[in-house]
Write an enzyme that holds these catalytic residues in place. Sequence first.
Site, PDB file in Angstrom:
ATOM      1  N   LYS A 173       0.859  -1.187   0.000  1.00 20.34           N
ATOM      2  CA  LYS A 173       0.000   0.000   0.000  1.00 20.34           C
ATOM      3  C   LYS A 173       0.896   1.239   0.000  1.00 20.34           C
ATOM      4  O   LYS A 173       1.814   1.365   0.838  1.00 20.34           O
ATOM      5  CB  LYS A 173      -0.834  -0.032   1.292  1.00 20.34           C
ATOM      6  CG  LYS A 173      -2.248   0.443   1.156  1.00 20.34           C
ATOM      7  CD  LYS A 173      -2.939   0.215   2.498  1.00 20.34           C
ATOM      8  CE  LYS A 173      -4.384   0.588   2.459  1.00 20.34           C
ATOM      9  NZ  LYS A 173      -4.994   0.554   3.804  1.00 20.34           N
TER      10      LYS A 173
HETATM   11  O1  G3P Z   1      -9.051   1.385   4.762  1.00 20.37           O
HETATM   12  C1  G3P Z   1      -8.883   2.699   5.220  1.00 20.37           C
HETATM   13  C2  G3P Z   1      -9.560   2.861   6.520  1.00 20.37           C
HETATM   14  O2  G3P Z   1      -8.916   2.108   7.484  1.00 20.37           O
HETATM   15  C3  G3P Z   1      -9.713   4.257   6.978  1.00 20.37           C
HETATM   16  O3  G3P Z   1     -10.860   4.271   7.730  1.00 20.37           O
HETATM   17  O4  G3P Z   1     -12.451   5.093   9.381  1.00 20.37           O
HETATM   18  O5  G3P Z   1      -9.990   5.606   9.606  1.00 20.37           O
HETATM   19  O6  G3P Z   1     -11.355   6.706   7.850  1.00 20.37           O
HETATM   20  P1  G3P Z   1     -11.178   5.493   8.701  1.00 20.37           P
END
Ligand code: G3P
Length: 219
Positions: free
Chosen positions: A83
């Site tokens: 990634k």
């Molecule tokens: O896959 C990306 C994710 O982990 C981000 O999620 O909820 O931290 O915006 P969030």
Amino acid sequence: MKLFLDTANRDLIKKWVPTNLIDGVTTNPSLLSKEGKNIKDVLLDICKMVKGDVSIEVVKKEPSDVYKQAKEISKLAKNVVVKIPFQFEYLPVISKLVKENIKINVTLIFSVIQATLVAKLGVKYISPFIGRLDDIDIPGLEQLEKIMLIKNNYNYKSEIIAASIRNVMHMQEAILMGTDVVTIPPSLLDKIFTHPLTMQGIEKFDSDWKKLGKKELLK
Ligand code: G3P
């Protein structure tokens, strides 16, 4: 539709793998920071636990270091995807890695144009973040819909991962748009399996069955 788990927690992955629903895992430095200091062990375990692709993010900053680290990460296991955040300086690195057949997931995608530009590089995955756009009052799902339209219009091979999914509507709409992958935090999957009407229905069936006073269904 592929379903990835958005977590680096081995217990949660262990819980969901036997359902046969999980096609892969996405991790990031924030998720890994909750799992203690033996990061390499955590990642190796996750790669063994799931058959599908496991995204592991680079943490180096200089493009040459990002390249070296991406190569190291890619050698951890067969199902590893590297990634890399969307950054101008990393584009040559990403192109080089793609030419070396290393699977790349470009992360932190927040616009249709960003997604289109990396699709041109032939990366395996592109991760638009839905919830974080909503957080700043830009409808994340609208961006995702446009990204899917462009992917289909130009027949780009990259698979779109709907990421930063925070609620059932995000998940449902991403699936309806034909997003290739949705990556879901385990807490959201739990909610789907504990729908109040499903739980109430089970209680009602149980109590009606008990009232009948029979032990076996077919005897
Ligand atoms: O896959 C990306 C994710 O982990 C981000 O999620 O909820 O931290 O915006 P969030």
